[in-house]
Design an enzyme around this catalytic site. Sequence first.
Site, mmCIF file in Angstrom:
data_model
loop_
_atom_site.group_PDB
_atom_site.id
_atom_site.type_symbol
_atom_site.label_atom_id
_atom_site.label_comp_id
_atom_site.label_asym_id
_atom_site.label_seq_id
_atom_site.Cartn_x
_atom_site.Cartn_y
_atom_site.Cartn_z
ATOM 1 N N ARG A 25 0.816 -1.223 0.000
ATOM 2 C CA ARG A 25 0.000 0.000 0.000
ATOM 3 C C ARG A 25 0.850 1.273 0.000
ATOM 4 O O ARG A 25 0.451 2.291 -0.557
ATOM 5 C CB ARG A 25 -0.940 -0.039 1.222
ATOM 6 C CG ARG A 25 -1.906 1.137 1.315
ATOM 7 C CD ARG A 25 -2.955 0.869 2.374
ATOM 8 N NE ARG A 25 -3.654 2.070 2.799
ATOM 9 C CZ ARG A 25 -4.794 2.509 2.257
ATOM 10 N NH1 ARG A 25 -5.343 1.848 1.265
ATOM 11 N NH2 ARG A 25 -5.370 3.601 2.712
ATOM 12 N N ILE A 51 -7.522 7.775 -1.511
ATOM 13 C CA ILE A 51 -7.311 6.325 -1.558
ATOM 14 C C ILE A 51 -8.093 5.783 -0.369
ATOM 15 O O ILE A 51 -7.946 6.269 0.756
ATOM 16 C CB ILE A 51 -5.807 5.942 -1.525
ATOM 17 C CG1 ILE A 51 -5.612 4.438 -1.317
ATOM 18 C CG2 ILE A 51 -5.017 6.716 -0.504
ATOM 19 C CD1 ILE A 51 -4.164 3.974 -1.521
ATOM 20 N N SER A 52 -8.959 4.817 -0.619
ATOM 21 C CA SER A 52 -9.870 4.337 0.417
ATOM 22 C C SER A 52 -9.115 3.701 1.582
ATOM 23 O O SER A 52 -7.997 3.208 1.433
ATOM 24 C CB SER A 52 -10.830 3.302 -0.166
ATOM 25 O OG SER A 52 -11.560 3.855 -1.223
ATOM 26 N N GLN A 53 -9.796 3.703 2.735
ATOM 27 C CA GLN A 53 -9.297 3.033 3.942
ATOM 28 C C GLN A 53 -9.093 1.535 3.620
ATOM 29 O O GLN A 53 -9.906 0.944 2.910
ATOM 30 C CB GLN A 53 -10.388 3.222 4.992
ATOM 31 C CG GLN A 53 -10.216 2.569 6.309
ATOM 32 C CD GLN A 53 -11.545 2.577 7.073
ATOM 33 O OE1 GLN A 53 -12.618 2.771 6.483
ATOM 34 N NE2 GLN A 53 -11.472 2.375 8.362
ATOM 35 N N PRO A 54 -8.025 0.931 4.158
ATOM 36 C CA PRO A 54 -7.771 -0.489 3.854
ATOM 37 C C PRO A 54 -8.987 -1.388 4.114
ATOM 38 O O PRO A 54 -9.306 -2.264 3.298
ATOM 39 C CB PRO A 54 -6.611 -0.855 4.797
ATOM 40 C CG PRO A 54 -5.918 0.438 5.072
ATOM 41 C CD PRO A 54 -6.972 1.505 5.012
#
Length: 200
Positions: A25, A51-54
Site C-alpha cells: 500500500r 485512496i480508500s481506507q484499507p
Amino acid sequence: MVERQLLARGIQDQRVIEAMLHVPRHLFVREEFSSIAYHDTPLPTALEQTISQPYMVALMSEALEVEPDDRVLEIGTGSGYQTAVLACLAREVYTIERHGVLQEGAIATLSKLGYHHIRFLVGNGTHGWKEHALYDRIIVTAATRHIPEALWTQLKEGGIMVIPVGGSMYQELIQVTRVDGQKSIKEICPCRFVPLIDSN
Ligand code: SAH
C-alpha cells in the site's frame, strides 16, 4: 493492518486476505504519507481525491465475491490500490478513471509491480466500457445517487456489482446481484466516498 483492521472486523475471505497482505500500500500513497500508509484511514491523493481506507478496500473486495476466472470492471482507478487487489483476485481487470493524471500514476505503480492483466481507460465510467462487456463483476469506488443504467446493462446474468449509493455526504455500500435480469440488493454498511462525476 490485516490483523487489527481486517481480521478483527470480520473479513474472512482467504483470497482477499492474501491479496491485502501481498499489495504494498505504501507505493500507492503520496510520498509524504508513506509512513502512515498502513494506518486505519483513507488518505488524500492528487486532485482532492482519496485512496480508500484499507478496511473498505477489503470489504468491497469481499462483497464482490470475485472468482479466479472473472473479468472485473472497476470505475474510479484513483491511486490504483483497489485495482491491484482486484488484479490478485481476477483473470482480467478493466479500470476507468476520469482524471488522466491519476491514471498515469496508477499505471506507473501497477506496471512496476508487474501486473499485466489490467486494461486502463480515461473517461466517464458511468458509461462503462462497452467494448469488453459483459463483466462478471463491477465495482464502483465513487458515490452515486442511482446505479448507472449503462453499468447495469454491462453486468452478466448472475454477476455482482458493489457500489456506494446515496447522497453527497453519506451513502450505503450495496451488493447488487443480477438475478433473472432483476436487481437483488443486499445492504452492507454506511460509507462515505467522493462523488462519481457524471459529465462528458
Ligand atoms: N479506488 C481508488 C479510490 C478512488 S476515489 C483507490 O483505491 O485509490 C474515486 C475515484 O473515482 C477518483 O479518482 C475520481 O477521480 C474517480 N471518478 C469520479 N467520477 C468518475 C467517473 N465518472 N468516471 C471515472 N472515474 C471517476
